[in-house]
Design a protein around this motif. Structure first.
Motif, mmCIF file in Angstrom:
data_model
loop_
_atom_site.group_PDB
_atom_site.id
_atom_site.type_symbol
_atom_site.label_atom_id
_atom_site.label_comp_id
_atom_site.label_asym_id
_atom_site.label_seq_id
_atom_site.Cartn_x
_atom_site.Cartn_y
_atom_site.Cartn_z
ATOM 1 N N MET A 22 3.375 0.083 -4.164
ATOM 2 C CA MET A 22 3.150 0.193 -2.723
ATOM 3 C C MET A 22 4.403 0.720 -2.027
ATOM 4 S SD MET A 22 1.192 -0.206 -0.049
ATOM 5 C CE MET A 22 -0.126 -1.195 -0.654
ATOM 6 N N ALA A 23 5.568 0.252 -2.435
ATOM 7 C CA ALA A 23 6.823 0.708 -1.838
ATOM 8 C C ALA A 23 7.019 2.208 -2.069
ATOM 9 C CB ALA A 23 7.995 -0.082 -2.418
ATOM 10 N N ARG A 24 6.691 2.684 -3.259
ATOM 11 C CA ARG A 24 6.803 4.119 -3.537
ATOM 12 C C ARG A 24 5.839 4.917 -2.662
ATOM 13 N NH1 ARG A 24 7.600 2.296 -8.840
ATOM 14 N NH2 ARG A 24 5.389 2.397 -9.310
ATOM 15 N N MET A 25 4.615 4.432 -2.522
ATOM 16 C CA MET A 25 3.614 5.120 -1.707
ATOM 17 C C MET A 25 4.056 5.205 -0.246
ATOM 18 S SD MET A 25 0.093 3.491 -3.218
ATOM 19 C CE MET A 25 -0.815 3.952 -1.767
ATOM 20 N N MET A 26 4.701 4.141 0.238
ATOM 21 C CA MET A 26 5.092 4.057 1.638
ATOM 22 C C MET A 26 6.512 4.556 1.891
ATOM 23 S SD MET A 26 3.418 0.379 2.598
ATOM 24 C CE MET A 26 3.940 0.479 4.300
ATOM 25 N N ASN A 27 7.235 4.864 0.819
ATOM 26 C CA ASN A 27 8.627 5.286 0.919
ATOM 27 C C ASN A 27 9.474 4.245 1.650
ATOM 28 O OD1 ASN A 27 10.709 7.073 0.310
ATOM 29 N ND2 ASN A 27 10.518 8.127 2.263
ATOM 30 N N LEU A 28 9.294 2.977 1.255
ATOM 31 C CA LEU A 28 10.045 1.861 1.826
ATOM 32 C C LEU A 28 10.734 1.085 0.714
ATOM 33 C CD1 LEU A 28 7.478 0.378 4.385
ATOM 34 C CD2 LEU A 28 9.527 1.696 4.922
ATOM 35 N N ASP A 29 11.706 0.283 1.088
ATOM 36 C CA ASP A 29 12.402 -0.580 0.151
ATOM 37 C C ASP A 29 11.427 -1.632 -0.404
ATOM 38 O OD1 ASP A 29 14.987 -1.682 -0.965
ATOM 39 O OD2 ASP A 29 14.258 -3.415 0.190
ATOM 40 N N PRO A 30 11.418 -1.862 -1.732
ATOM 41 C CA PRO A 30 10.495 -2.852 -2.308
ATOM 42 C C PRO A 30 10.655 -4.252 -1.720
ATOM 43 C CG PRO A 30 11.416 -1.489 -4.043
ATOM 44 C CD PRO A 30 12.148 -1.130 -2.778
ATOM 45 N N ALA A 31 11.883 -4.643 -1.361
ATOM 46 C CA ALA A 31 12.078 -5.968 -0.757
ATOM 47 C C ALA A 31 11.358 -6.059 0.587
ATOM 48 C CB ALA A 31 13.563 -6.263 -0.595
ATOM 49 N N ARG A 32 11.418 -4.992 1.366
ATOM 50 C CA ARG A 32 10.713 -4.960 2.663
ATOM 51 C C ARG A 32 9.211 -5.062 2.454
ATOM 52 N NH1 ARG A 32 9.855 -5.439 7.727
ATOM 53 N NH2 ARG A 32 8.964 -3.744 8.930
ATOM 54 N N VAL A 33 8.685 -4.292 1.516
ATOM 55 C CA VAL A 33 7.254 -4.310 1.240
ATOM 56 C C VAL A 33 6.834 -5.689 0.730
ATOM 57 C CG1 VAL A 33 5.415 -3.332 -0.199
ATOM 58 C CG2 VAL A 33 7.101 -1.833 0.874
ATOM 59 N N ASN A 34 7.639 -6.306 -0.107
ATOM 60 C CA ASN A 34 7.312 -7.638 -0.607
ATOM 61 C C ASN A 34 7.214 -8.642 0.540
ATOM 62 O OD1 ASN A 34 6.861 -9.407 -2.933
ATOM 63 N ND2 ASN A 34 8.750 -10.374 -2.260
ATOM 64 N N ARG A 35 8.143 -8.569 1.493
ATOM 65 C CA ARG A 35 8.077 -9.474 2.653
ATOM 66 C C ARG A 35 6.820 -9.210 3.475
ATOM 67 N NH1 ARG A 35 13.591 -8.257 2.608
ATOM 68 N NH2 ARG A 35 13.355 -6.741 4.292
ATOM 69 N N LEU A 36 6.475 -7.938 3.647
ATOM 70 C CA LEU A 36 5.256 -7.600 4.392
ATOM 71 C C LEU A 36 4.017 -8.157 3.682
ATOM 72 C CD1 LEU A 36 6.066 -3.881 5.257
ATOM 73 C CD2 LEU A 36 5.890 -5.766 6.896
ATOM 74 N N LEU A 37 3.960 -7.978 2.364
ATOM 75 C CA LEU A 37 2.818 -8.471 1.592
ATOM 76 C C LEU A 37 2.708 -9.986 1.666
ATOM 77 C CD1 LEU A 37 3.145 -6.148 -1.531
ATOM 78 C CD2 LEU A 37 1.397 -6.006 0.261
ATOM 79 N N MET A 38 3.856 -10.672 1.562
ATOM 80 C CA MET A 38 3.845 -12.139 1.647
ATOM 81 C C MET A 38 3.375 -12.609 3.018
ATOM 82 S SD MET A 38 7.062 -13.449 -0.686
ATOM 83 C CE MET A 38 8.267 -12.974 0.508
ATOM 84 N N THR A 39 3.806 -11.925 4.068
ATOM 85 C CA THR A 39 3.374 -12.283 5.421
ATOM 86 C C THR A 39 1.870 -12.077 5.585
ATOM 87 O OG1 THR A 39 5.534 -11.728 6.352
ATOM 88 C CG2 THR A 39 3.664 -11.769 7.883
ATOM 89 N N LEU A 40 1.364 -10.948 5.094
ATOM 90 C CA LEU A 40 -0.070 -10.689 5.178
ATOM 91 C C LEU A 40 -0.866 -11.710 4.364
ATOM 92 C CD1 LEU A 40 0.037 -6.801 4.983
ATOM 93 C CD2 LEU A 40 -0.630 -8.172 6.970
ATOM 94 N N GLU A 41 -0.307 -12.167 3.250
ATOM 95 C CA GLU A 41 -0.973 -13.216 2.469
ATOM 96 C C GLU A 41 -0.980 -14.535 3.238
ATOM 97 O OE1 GLU A 41 -0.798 -15.326 -1.900
ATOM 98 O OE2 GLU A 41 1.063 -14.659 -0.988
ATOM 99 N N GLU A 42 0.141 -14.878 3.845
ATOM 100 C CA GLU A 42 0.225 -16.121 4.629
ATOM 101 C C GLU A 42 -0.782 -16.135 5.771
ATOM 102 O OE1 GLU A 42 4.281 -16.485 5.879
ATOM 103 O OE2 GLU A 42 4.997 -16.796 3.825
ATOM 104 N N GLU A 43 -1.072 -14.972 6.309
ATOM 105 C CA GLU A 43 -2.034 -14.852 7.411
ATOM 106 C C GLU A 43 -3.483 -14.788 6.912
ATOM 107 O OE1 GLU A 43 -1.368 -15.148 10.645
ATOM 108 O OE2 GLU A 43 0.709 -15.531 10.047
ATOM 109 N N GLY A 44 -3.679 -14.799 5.596
ATOM 110 C CA GLY A 44 -5.029 -14.799 5.041
ATOM 111 C C GLY A 44 -5.671 -13.423 4.984
#
Length: 72
Positions: A22-44
């Motif tokens: 996902m980070a490669r697709m979005m051209n973002l840092d993997p740590a940033r993408v991981n935080r985004l994914l975790m937040t979206l998971e926390e929100e259900g």
């Protein structure tokens, strides 16, 4: 906006996707993408497969006039 973009990208996938991919697709840092994914998971909004370390959407996404449904 990165969170919305992340959700749009995940909703277009026909299979669960990993954080680094996902980070490669979005051209973002993997740590940033991981935080985004975790937040979206926390929100259900996303669910994580801990064994495979992949993510998938639990919601319908309306994207450019198309509806994407990620199967369970």
């Amino acid at each position: 906006m990165d969170g919305i973009r992340c959700l749009q990208e995940i909703s277009k996938q026909d299979k669960p996707i990993g954080c680094r991919e996902m980070a490669r697709m979005m051209n973002l840092d993997p740590a940033r993408v991981n935080r985004l994914l975790m937040t979206l998971e926390e929100e259900g909004i996303l669910i994580k497969n801990s064994k495979k370390n992949t993510w998938r959407a639990l919601v319908f996404m309306f994207y450019r006039h198309n509806v994407y449904n990620i199967p369970h």
